[in-house]
Scaffold this motif. Structure first.
Motif, PDB file in Angstrom:
ATOM      1  N   VAL A  28     -33.782 -93.042  43.900  1.00  0.00           N
ATOM      2  CA  VAL A  28     -33.443 -92.763  45.301  1.00  0.00           C
ATOM      3  C   VAL A  28     -34.208 -91.537  45.785  1.00  0.00           C
ATOM      4  O   VAL A  28     -34.749 -91.526  46.902  1.00  0.00           O
ATOM      5  N   MET A  29     -34.298 -90.510  44.946  1.00  0.00           N
ATOM      6  CA  MET A  29     -35.028 -89.299  45.309  1.00  0.00           C
ATOM      7  C   MET A  29     -36.504 -89.607  45.544  1.00  0.00           C
ATOM      8  O   MET A  29     -37.091 -89.188  46.550  1.00  0.00           O
ATOM      9  N   GLU A  30     -37.122 -90.362  44.647  1.00  0.00           N
ATOM     10  CA  GLU A  30     -38.542 -90.695  44.782  1.00  0.00           C
ATOM     11  C   GLU A  30     -38.792 -91.578  46.007  1.00  0.00           C
ATOM     12  O   GLU A  30     -39.797 -91.413  46.703  1.00  0.00           O
ATOM     13  N   THR A  31     -37.882 -92.496  46.279  1.00  0.00           N
ATOM     14  CA  THR A  31     -38.013 -93.340  47.470  1.00  0.00           C
ATOM     15  C   THR A  31     -37.969 -92.484  48.729  1.00  0.00           C
ATOM     16  O   THR A  31     -38.743 -92.696  49.663  1.00  0.00           O
ATOM     17  N   GLY A  32     -37.081 -91.505  48.746  1.00  0.00           N
ATOM     18  CA  GLY A  32     -37.002 -90.587  49.884  1.00  0.00           C
ATOM     19  C   GLY A  32     -38.269 -89.767  50.048  1.00  0.00           C
ATOM     20  O   GLY A  32     -38.743 -89.550  51.163  1.00  0.00           O
ATOM     21  N   LYS A  33     -38.838 -89.317  48.940  1.00  0.00           N
ATOM     22  CA  LYS A  33     -40.089 -88.557  49.002  1.00  0.00           C
ATOM     23  C   LYS A  33     -41.222 -89.418  49.547  1.00  0.00           C
ATOM     24  O   LYS A  33     -42.031 -88.951  50.360  1.00  0.00           O
ATOM     25  N   LEU A  34     -41.282 -90.665  49.101  1.00  0.00           N
ATOM     26  CA  LEU A  34     -42.311 -91.584  49.611  1.00  0.00           C
ATOM     27  C   LEU A  34     -42.143 -91.828  51.107  1.00  0.00           C
ATOM     28  O   LEU A  34     -43.120 -91.841  51.858  1.00  0.00           O
ATOM     29  N   ALA A  35     -40.913 -92.010  51.542  1.00  0.00           N
ATOM     30  CA  ALA A  35     -40.646 -92.230  52.966  1.00  0.00           C
ATOM     31  C   ALA A  35     -41.057 -91.001  53.776  1.00  0.00           C
ATOM     32  O   ALA A  35     -41.635 -91.129  54.866  1.00  0.00           O
TER      33      ALA A  35
END
Length: 90
Positions: free
Chosen positions: A68-75
């Motif tokens: 979830v953290m990495e997905t947020g960073k990508l977004a």
């Protein structure tokens, strides 16, 4: 889920993963479960399997938060890239 939600969830996941109390909980429980697994009787197959399962669940929870953290960073990076592309060239 839109990018605002992904970014928000990613930030929340990052805060959780860096929270000292949660870090301590993951570490202590992981050590506790492994120590109990090592100390379990060879005949206690069911008990050892439950402890193994508990270690795996801890890993899955941590892994989910990291995803979830990495997905947020990508977004957030995508949003920043989009904003840079929309700015007029000088």
């Amino acid at each position: 889920m839109n990018s605002d939600e992904e970014i928000s969830r990613g930030e929340r996941a990052q805060r959780l993963l860096s929270d000292p109390m949660l870090e301590e909980a993951f570490a202590r429980l992981g050590v506790l479960y492994i120590e109990q697994w090592k100390a379990a009787s060879a005949r206690d197959t069911e008990g050892r399997e439950k402890l193994w399962f508990m270690v795996k669940v801890l890993d899955q929870i941590k892994g989910h938060l990291q995803t979830v953290m990495e997905t947020g960073k990508l977004a957030a990076r995508r949003r920043a890239d989009d904003q840079r592309q929309r700015q007029p060239k000088r």
